[in-house]
Design a protein around this motif. Structure first.
Motif, mmCIF file in Angstrom:
data_model
loop_
_atom_site.group_PDB
_atom_site.id
_atom_site.type_symbol
_atom_site.label_atom_id
_atom_site.label_comp_id
_atom_site.label_asym_id
_atom_site.label_seq_id
_atom_site.Cartn_x
_atom_site.Cartn_y
_atom_site.Cartn_z
ATOM 1 N N CYS A 91 0.825 -1.203 0.000
ATOM 2 C CA CYS A 91 0.000 0.000 0.000
ATOM 3 C C CYS A 91 0.866 1.263 0.000
ATOM 4 O O CYS A 91 0.516 2.258 -0.631
ATOM 5 C CB CYS A 91 -0.931 0.016 1.205
ATOM 6 S SG CYS A 91 -2.279 -1.166 1.110
ATOM 7 N N HIS A 132 -13.277 3.737 -6.262
ATOM 8 C CA HIS A 132 -12.632 3.131 -7.421
ATOM 9 C C HIS A 132 -12.305 4.251 -8.394
ATOM 10 O O HIS A 132 -13.191 4.997 -8.808
ATOM 11 C CB HIS A 132 -13.534 2.087 -8.084
ATOM 12 C CG HIS A 132 -13.857 0.935 -7.172
ATOM 13 N ND1 HIS A 132 -12.894 0.042 -6.751
ATOM 14 C CD2 HIS A 132 -14.997 0.554 -6.586
ATOM 15 C CE1 HIS A 132 -13.443 -0.838 -5.966
ATOM 16 N NE2 HIS A 132 -14.727 -0.552 -5.837
ATOM 17 N N TYR A 161 -3.206 1.041 -5.632
ATOM 18 C CA TYR A 161 -3.677 -0.172 -4.972
ATOM 19 C C TYR A 161 -4.376 0.169 -3.654
ATOM 20 O O TYR A 161 -5.452 -0.350 -3.352
ATOM 21 C CB TYR A 161 -2.494 -1.112 -4.719
ATOM 22 C CG TYR A 161 -2.858 -2.345 -3.939
ATOM 23 C CD1 TYR A 161 -3.490 -3.415 -4.552
ATOM 24 C CD2 TYR A 161 -2.576 -2.443 -2.586
ATOM 25 C CE1 TYR A 161 -3.837 -4.544 -3.838
ATOM 26 C CE2 TYR A 161 -2.917 -3.561 -1.855
ATOM 27 C CZ TYR A 161 -3.546 -4.612 -2.484
ATOM 28 O OH TYR A 161 -3.901 -5.724 -1.770
ATOM 29 N N ASP A 184 -7.847 1.947 -4.337
ATOM 30 C CA ASP A 184 -8.858 1.038 -4.883
ATOM 31 C C ASP A 184 -9.318 -0.014 -3.876
ATOM 32 O O ASP A 184 -10.441 -0.499 -3.948
ATOM 33 C CB ASP A 184 -8.339 0.351 -6.144
ATOM 34 C CG ASP A 184 -8.351 1.277 -7.350
ATOM 35 O OD1 ASP A 184 -9.120 2.256 -7.351
ATOM 36 O OD2 ASP A 184 -7.587 1.011 -8.291
ATOM 37 N N ASN A 185 -8.460 -0.379 -2.932
ATOM 38 C CA ASN A 185 -8.809 -1.455 -2.008
ATOM 39 C C ASN A 185 -9.236 -1.003 -0.617
ATOM 40 O O ASN A 185 -9.980 -1.728 0.055
ATOM 41 C CB ASN A 185 -7.636 -2.427 -1.876
ATOM 42 C CG ASN A 185 -7.424 -3.214 -3.140
ATOM 43 O OD1 ASN A 185 -8.290 -3.962 -3.563
ATOM 44 N ND2 ASN A 185 -6.295 -3.011 -3.770
ATOM 45 N N TYR A 186 -8.793 0.168 -0.162
ATOM 46 C CA TYR A 186 -9.048 0.558 1.218
ATOM 47 C C TYR A 186 -9.752 1.898 1.389
ATOM 48 O O TYR A 186 -10.387 2.124 2.419
ATOM 49 C CB TYR A 186 -7.735 0.575 2.011
ATOM 50 C CG TYR A 186 -7.124 -0.791 2.137
ATOM 51 C CD1 TYR A 186 -7.659 -1.734 3.001
ATOM 52 C CD2 TYR A 186 -6.025 -1.153 1.370
ATOM 53 C CE1 TYR A 186 -7.114 -2.996 3.101
ATOM 54 C CE2 TYR A 186 -5.472 -2.410 1.462
ATOM 55 C CZ TYR A 186 -6.019 -3.328 2.342
ATOM 56 O OH TYR A 186 -5.480 -4.578 2.427
#
Length: 77
Positions: free
Chosen positions: A17, A42, A23, A26-28
């Motif tokens: 991260c 997103h 990344y 988009d993920n957290y």
């Protein structure tokens, strides 16, 4: 029973991260929607390109229109 994650895997995820803002966002990252509440953030392709430019260049000048989410991407970065 739930999925167990090791300290080594947690450390690996933290490092990933830190190295890749795309990344992480988009993920957290989550944003607040007026009707749906908190939703995952997103990025669009132009926002991803902006993140790449942030990483590659120390100074950036952005010519933008309103309501593109550039300020939100900048805050997430």
């Amino acid at each position: 029973m739930g999925y167990q994650i090791t300290k080594k895997q947690i450390l690996k995820e933290i490092v990933r991260c830190g190295k890749d803002p795309q990344y992480f966002i988009d993920n957290y990252a989550k944003i607040t929607h007026p009707q749906r509440g908190q939703i995952p953030f997103h990025t669009y392709s132009f926002q991803s390109e902006l993140l790449k430019d942030f990483k590659d260049y120390r100074f950036n000048v952005i010519l933008k229109a309103r309501q593109l989410g550039i300020s939100t991407v900048t805050a997430a970065y």
